[in-house]
Design an enzyme around this catalytic site. Structure first.
Site, PDB file in Angstrom:
ATOM      1  N   HIS A 154      46.933  33.326  34.376  1.00  0.00           N
ATOM      2  CA  HIS A 154      46.346  32.741  33.165  1.00  0.00           C
ATOM      3  C   HIS A 154      46.978  31.389  32.810  1.00  0.00           C
ATOM      4  O   HIS A 154      46.289  30.453  32.425  1.00  0.00           O
ATOM      5  CB  HIS A 154      46.498  33.693  31.989  1.00  0.00           C
ATOM      6  N   HIS A 169      38.318  38.831  30.025  1.00  0.00           N
ATOM      7  CA  HIS A 169      37.310  39.669  30.687  1.00  0.00           C
ATOM      8  C   HIS A 169      35.923  39.471  30.063  1.00  0.00           C
ATOM      9  O   HIS A 169      34.927  39.404  30.780  1.00  0.00           O
ATOM     10  CB  HIS A 169      37.721  41.142  30.643  1.00  0.00           C
ATOM     11  N   ASP A 220      39.400  37.309  36.469  1.00  0.00           N
ATOM     12  CA  ASP A 220      40.242  36.645  35.460  1.00  0.00           C
ATOM     13  C   ASP A 220      40.066  35.126  35.504  1.00  0.00           C
ATOM     14  O   ASP A 220      39.958  34.472  34.467  1.00  0.00           O
ATOM     15  CB  ASP A 220      41.723  36.947  35.726  1.00  0.00           C
ATOM     16  N   HIS A 257      39.924  41.274  41.002  1.00  0.00           N
ATOM     17  CA  HIS A 257      40.223  41.145  39.572  1.00  0.00           C
ATOM     18  C   HIS A 257      40.799  39.758  39.256  1.00  0.00           C
ATOM     19  O   HIS A 257      40.550  39.202  38.180  1.00  0.00           O
ATOM     20  CB  HIS A 257      41.159  42.243  39.056  1.00  0.00           C
TER      21      HIS A 257
HETATM   22 ZN    ZN Z   1      42.386  40.638  33.784  1.00  0.00          ZN
END
Ligand code: ZN
Length: 307
Positions: free
Chosen positions: A268, A78, A245, A241
């Site tokens: 991720h 973030h 990310d 979001h």
């Molecule tokens: Zn996040």
């Protein structure tokens, strides 16, 4: 010349780690040109510097973790997203624990911190990684399929599509495209919070994760609905979001990308795999600078505007 940027003065924040629940102090400091973004664990007997890079990413299970040797910093995405959104190239991030504070679960607090400190231009050309050929990574089959890719683009834009098969998520926008050149990162993306499901939270807590998580730093859902009394900040906060990310994950490559990022159900791990795939194909990218600002992508010469 399109110049590199750092902070004008240092700025501090205190919060808790989402997963560790530990109190942590964060100090953001100006850095010289070509330093990049460097996390410094100042709580260790000898401070350890962890410069961001695709290879420094050591764990992607719940968040993006970077490390050098035994020193780690969890949940960097973030803060990295805020740096990408505001075009901050050089920064020291002094940290007193192994996890970046979650603050309100979005990158809005980091945007506020960076903008309050002030962003200044430096006397060195901003170096971009320009993607010149498509690069793609895929995982899973059928309903489990996910992918992420980079295509050549004169600018930086992201398109993300989610599919959680959850009533509260499915009733919101499932796909968003965001172009950084609009200058609207702070307004349109930065406020989107991380999210979680109560059943996963219980499981994560049992394994020592999400200890600092709650309704004031995440959207929390049971099997049917959002539990936060104030509801959502954007109609499509979940997918936004994921864009937030992805911007943070991709900025771990150490330089701003000139590319169009597209992803379906990525996270991720896959975002980091995409960076490694890109770096493994030197014919698919080049480093560029802009001596003439007018040749830079629209919106890139101006510091990002506040909300
Ligand atoms: Zn996040």
């Amino acid at each position: 010349m399109l110049q590199q940027r750092t902070l004008k003065t240092l700025t501090r924040a205190v919060g808790v780690g989402l997963h560790s629940g530990q109190r942590v102090e964060l100090t953001l400091r100006p850095a010289q040109p070509d330093t990049g973004i460097v996390f410094r664990r100042v709580d260790l007997p000898e401070p350890v510097d962890i410069p961001v890079s695709a290879q420094a990413v050591s764990d992607t299970r719940m968040a993006s973790t970077i490390g050098t040797g035994a020193a780690r910093v969890h949940t960097v995405e973030h803060l990295m997203s805020a740096c990408a959104g505001l075009g901050v190239d050089n920064l020291y991030v002094d940290i007193t624990a192994e996890e970046v504070p979650i603050l309100d679960g979005s990158s809005a607090s980091f945007v506020f911190l960076l903008q309050s400190a002030g962003i200044v231009l430096q006397n060195a050309p901003r170096r971009f990684i320009r993607v010149t050929q498509p690069v793609e990574v895929r995982q899973g089959e059928g309903a489990q399929a996910k992918w992420a890719r980079l295509d050549p683009y004169h600018g930086f834009k992201l398109r993300f599509e989610i599919d959680f098969a959850h009533p509260a998520v499915d009733s919101t926008g499932q796909c968003v495209e965001f172009d950084l050149g609009t200058g609207n990162y702070s307004r349109d993306i930065a406020r989107a919070r991380t999210f979680g499901f109560t059943k996963d939270v219980e499981m994560m807590r049992a394994s020592g994760l999400a200890l600092g998580g709650g309704l004031d730093n995440a959207i929390v859902m049971d099997d049917y609905r959002v539990l936060n009394a104030d509801g959502l900040r954007y109609d499509d906060e979940f997918v936004k979001h994921k864009i937030l990310d992805a911007m943070g994950d991709l900025y771990l490559v150490g330089k701003p990308l000139l590319a169009a990022y597209g992803a379906f159900r990525s996270g991720h791990a896959l975002n980091n795999l995409l960076l490694r795939e890109l770096l493994a194909h030197p014919e698919a990218w080049e480093i560029v600078t802009f001596d003439n600002e007018r040749l830079a992508p629209a919106g890139f010469a101006q510091p990002a505007r506040a909300w």
